[in-house]
Design a protein around this motif. Structure first.
Motif, PDB file in Angstrom:
ATOM      1  N   VAL A  52      40.013  38.023  34.932  1.00 23.27           N
ATOM      2  CA  VAL A  52      38.772  38.663  35.375  1.00 23.27           C
ATOM      3  C   VAL A  52      37.711  37.599  35.675  1.00 23.27           C
ATOM      4  O   VAL A  52      37.007  37.663  36.680  1.00 23.27           O
ATOM      5  CB  VAL A  52      38.243  39.651  34.314  1.00 23.27           C
ATOM      6  CG1 VAL A  52      36.856  40.169  34.711  1.00 23.27           C
ATOM      7  CG2 VAL A  52      39.197  40.817  34.153  1.00 23.27           C
ATOM      8  N   THR A  82      42.580  49.981  32.250  1.00 18.14           N
ATOM      9  CA  THR A  82      43.138  49.195  31.153  1.00 18.14           C
ATOM     10  C   THR A  82      42.445  47.844  31.055  1.00 18.14           C
ATOM     11  O   THR A  82      42.135  47.363  29.953  1.00 18.14           O
ATOM     12  CB  THR A  82      44.653  48.989  31.349  1.00 18.14           C
ATOM     13  OG1 THR A  82      45.286  50.266  31.454  1.00 18.14           O
ATOM     14  CG2 THR A  82      45.257  48.216  30.195  1.00 18.14           C
ATOM     15  N   VAL A  83      42.183  47.218  32.217  1.00 15.73           N
ATOM     16  CA  VAL A  83      41.461  45.942  32.236  1.00 15.73           C
ATOM     17  C   VAL A  83      40.073  46.119  31.629  1.00 15.73           C
ATOM     18  O   VAL A  83      39.647  45.340  30.774  1.00 15.73           O
ATOM     19  CB  VAL A  83      41.355  45.398  33.674  1.00 15.73           C
ATOM     20  CG1 VAL A  83      40.434  44.171  33.716  1.00 15.73           C
ATOM     21  CG2 VAL A  83      42.728  45.025  34.217  1.00 15.73           C
ATOM     22  N   GLU A 100      43.996  36.635  27.952  1.00 17.94           N
ATOM     23  CA  GLU A 100      44.673  36.484  29.243  1.00 17.94           C
ATOM     24  C   GLU A 100      43.990  37.360  30.293  1.00 17.94           C
ATOM     25  O   GLU A 100      43.749  36.927  31.429  1.00 17.94           O
ATOM     26  CB  GLU A 100      46.152  36.866  29.119  1.00 17.94           C
ATOM     27  CG  GLU A 100      47.005  35.885  28.330  1.00 17.94           C
ATOM     28  CD  GLU A 100      47.431  34.680  29.135  1.00 17.94           C
ATOM     29  OE1 GLU A 100      46.940  34.509  30.274  1.00 17.94           O
ATOM     30  OE2 GLU A 100      48.251  33.896  28.623  1.00 17.94           O
ATOM     31  N   THR A 101      43.679  38.594  29.908  1.00 16.16           N
ATOM     32  CA  THR A 101      42.993  39.502  30.824  1.00 16.16           C
ATOM     33  C   THR A 101      41.608  38.956  31.167  1.00 16.16           C
ATOM     34  O   THR A 101      41.196  38.941  32.341  1.00 16.16           O
ATOM     35  CB  THR A 101      42.860  40.899  30.192  1.00 16.16           C
ATOM     36  OG1 THR A 101      44.169  41.405  29.916  1.00 16.16           O
ATOM     37  CG2 THR A 101      42.144  41.854  31.150  1.00 16.16           C
ATOM     38  N   ALA A 109      41.730  41.680  39.300  1.00 15.00           N
ATOM     39  CA  ALA A 109      42.419  41.257  38.074  1.00 15.00           C
ATOM     40  C   ALA A 109      43.531  42.246  37.730  1.00 15.00           C
ATOM     41  O   ALA A 109      44.622  41.847  37.312  1.00 15.00           O
ATOM     42  CB  ALA A 109      41.418  41.163  36.928  1.00 15.00           C
ATOM     43  N   ALA A 110      43.257  43.532  37.899  1.00 12.05           N
ATOM     44  CA  ALA A 110      44.271  44.548  37.608  1.00 12.05           C
ATOM     45  C   ALA A 110      45.493  44.368  38.502  1.00 12.05           C
ATOM     46  O   ALA A 110      46.638  44.491  38.051  1.00 12.05           O
ATOM     47  CB  ALA A 110      43.673  45.945  37.802  1.00 12.05           C
ATOM     48  N   GLN A 152      40.247  46.583  27.846  1.00  8.95           N
ATOM     49  CA  GLN A 152      40.557  45.351  27.113  1.00  8.95           C
ATOM     50  C   GLN A 152      39.350  44.423  27.046  1.00  8.95           C
ATOM     51  O   GLN A 152      39.104  43.783  26.017  1.00  8.95           O
ATOM     52  CB  GLN A 152      41.752  44.647  27.766  1.00  8.95           C
ATOM     53  CG  GLN A 152      43.063  45.390  27.584  1.00  8.95           C
ATOM     54  CD  GLN A 152      44.236  44.650  28.224  1.00  8.95           C
ATOM     55  OE1 GLN A 152      44.090  43.568  28.765  1.00  8.95           O
ATOM     56  NE2 GLN A 152      45.411  45.261  28.140  1.00  8.95           N
ATOM     57  N   GLN A 183      43.240  49.423  36.471  1.00  6.80           N
ATOM     58  CA  GLN A 183      41.886  48.907  36.288  1.00  6.80           C
ATOM     59  C   GLN A 183      41.220  49.427  35.015  1.00  6.80           C
ATOM     60  O   GLN A 183      40.555  48.647  34.320  1.00  6.80           O
ATOM     61  CB  GLN A 183      41.025  49.238  37.510  1.00  6.80           C
ATOM     62  CG  GLN A 183      39.620  48.658  37.413  1.00  6.80           C
ATOM     63  CD  GLN A 183      38.815  48.875  38.674  1.00  6.80           C
ATOM     64  OE1 GLN A 183      39.369  49.027  39.750  1.00  6.80           O
ATOM     65  NE2 GLN A 183      37.503  48.888  38.541  1.00  6.80           N
ATOM     66  N   LYS A 243      46.394  38.685  24.352  1.00  6.13           N
ATOM     67  CA  LYS A 243      46.543  39.532  25.533  1.00  6.13           C
ATOM     68  C   LYS A 243      45.177  39.785  26.157  1.00  6.13           C
ATOM     69  O   LYS A 243      45.017  39.747  27.387  1.00  6.13           O
ATOM     70  CB  LYS A 243      47.209  40.854  25.155  1.00  6.13           C
ATOM     71  CG  LYS A 243      47.387  41.807  26.337  1.00  6.13           C
ATOM     72  CD  LYS A 243      48.151  43.047  25.938  1.00  6.13           C
ATOM     73  CE  LYS A 243      47.331  43.905  24.986  1.00  6.13           C
ATOM     74  NZ  LYS A 243      48.009  45.189  24.681  1.00  6.13           N
ATOM     75  N   TYR A 244      44.170  40.034  25.312  1.00  5.82           N
ATOM     76  CA  TYR A 244      42.819  40.269  25.808  1.00  5.82           C
ATOM     77  C   TYR A 244      42.246  38.998  26.455  1.00  5.82           C
ATOM     78  O   TYR A 244      41.532  39.067  27.464  1.00  5.82           O
ATOM     79  CB  TYR A 244      41.903  40.725  24.680  1.00  5.82           C
ATOM     80  CG  TYR A 244      42.241  42.082  24.106  1.00  5.82           C
ATOM     81  CD1 TYR A 244      43.101  42.954  24.789  1.00  5.82           C
ATOM     82  CD2 TYR A 244      41.723  42.509  22.896  1.00  5.82           C
ATOM     83  CE1 TYR A 244      43.422  44.207  24.268  1.00  5.82           C
ATOM     84  CE2 TYR A 244      42.024  43.763  22.369  1.00  5.82           C
ATOM     85  CZ  TYR A 244      42.892  44.604  23.059  1.00  5.82           C
ATOM     86  OH  TYR A 244      43.201  45.832  22.551  1.00  5.82           O
ATOM     87  N   LEU A 293      47.485  41.343  37.328  1.00  7.98           N
ATOM     88  CA  LEU A 293      48.104  41.552  36.015  1.00  7.98           C
ATOM     89  C   LEU A 293      49.091  42.715  36.012  1.00  7.98           C
ATOM     90  O   LEU A 293      49.764  42.969  35.006  1.00  7.98           O
ATOM     91  CB  LEU A 293      47.012  41.818  34.967  1.00  7.98           C
ATOM     92  CG  LEU A 293      46.090  40.631  34.658  1.00  7.98           C
ATOM     93  CD1 LEU A 293      44.875  41.090  33.866  1.00  7.98           C
ATOM     94  CD2 LEU A 293      46.845  39.549  33.897  1.00  7.98           C
TER      95      LEU A 293
END
Length: 274
Positions: free
Chosen positions: A11, A30-31, A6-7, A20-21, A34, A28, A3-4, A24
């Motif tokens: 980004v 949370t982005v 993918e983020t 990116a936020a 991560q 933000q 998951k990280y 996804l």
């Protein structure tokens, strides 16, 4: 961890935490959290936070991106394999440019499903440059384009010829033209320059809208002969003949998709030899 990653991938490609936020569908903070956790787990800095809106990447971030795209591909494939274990379906994401997807791809899809009944297909409609970009980012498995584009670590294979024609009166206009990154844009601008045409140009990012306007007797455009059926059109010279191309990555880890690509190329060879 995945998951990280993918983020991180989103980004890295957008160079923005906020963009990116949005892509996804998460907040933000949370982005940011991560990415910080991923950096902590790896013990390296992946991005340079300089207070600007667009962030910069570190050499470690560049290396992680190069390695992670294949890793994420394999992870997604593993999840698909687990989900389709009972029926052994092979999922394939195809990117196709406008003219090819409307006038050539439907027949190919029917044939593919007959030859590969366990094939699950997702089709993404985009212009030629976007198809190449999506293949480079591992967002599609292979693509069909109308423009002889190429990039490192990709193969381009000519499939069928496509004759361009002109519909409408060039002297009256207005000219209905595709966006700069489309396959036919170059040919349109070449014709306009060769004939010193000064009429208004209307940019339309969709081939079907252009054809619909032409059918209503509005405007002039250079389009594929396949798209001009039912319209009065004029053939252009051989220098306005192009190819549709199949593009693939250098290596395909999935055996079933390798067989599929080989079959498409063989069909093209058989057709051209007849």
């Amino acid at each position: 961890m995945f998951k990280y990653l993918e983020t991180f991938k989103v980004v890295y490609e957008t160079k923005h935490f906020s963009k990116a936020a949005e892509l996804l569908f998460i907040a933000q903070p949370t982005v940011s959290a991560q990415i910080k956790q991923l950096e902590a787990d790896l013990g390296v800095a992946l991005f340079i936070r300089n207070g600007r809106q667009e962030i910069e990447t570190t050499p470690q971030g560049d290396l992680l991106y190069q390695k992670s795209v294949n890793l994420l591909d394999e992870w997604r494939e593993l999840k698909l394999d687990l989900q389709h274990e009972k029926n052994q379906m092979t999922h394939c994401v195809i990117g196709a440019s406008h003219t090819y997807s409307i006038y050539v791809l439907p027949d190919l899809i029917i044939q593919l499903k007959r030859v590969f009944p366990k094939l699950s297909i997702t089709i993404k409609l985009m212009n030629s440059l976007a198809v190449v970009d999506a293949l480079n980012k591992h967002e599609i498995d292979f693509g069909f384009i109308e423009k002889p584009l190429s990039m490192k670590h990709m193969h381009r294979f000519p499939l069928v010829k496509d004759q361009l024609v002109i519909v409408g009166s060039p002297e009256i206009g207005p000219w209905l033209v595709r966006e700069e990154t489309s396959g036919v844009y170059y040919y349109t601008q070449r014709f306009i320059e060769e004939h010193d045409i000064k009429q208004e140009q209307v940019s339309i990012h969709n081939n079907e809208i252009i054809v619909a306007l032409l059918k209503k007797g509005y405007g002039c455009s250079i389009i594929s002969e396949r798209a001009a059926q039912g319209l009065d059109y004029k053939h252009l010279s051989e220098k306005y003949q192009r190819h549709f191309y199949l593009i693939t990555r250098d290596q395909e880890s999935r055996d079933e998709l390798s067989k599929l690509v080989t079959w498409i190329r063989q069909q093209a060879r058989d057709t051209s030899s007849n």
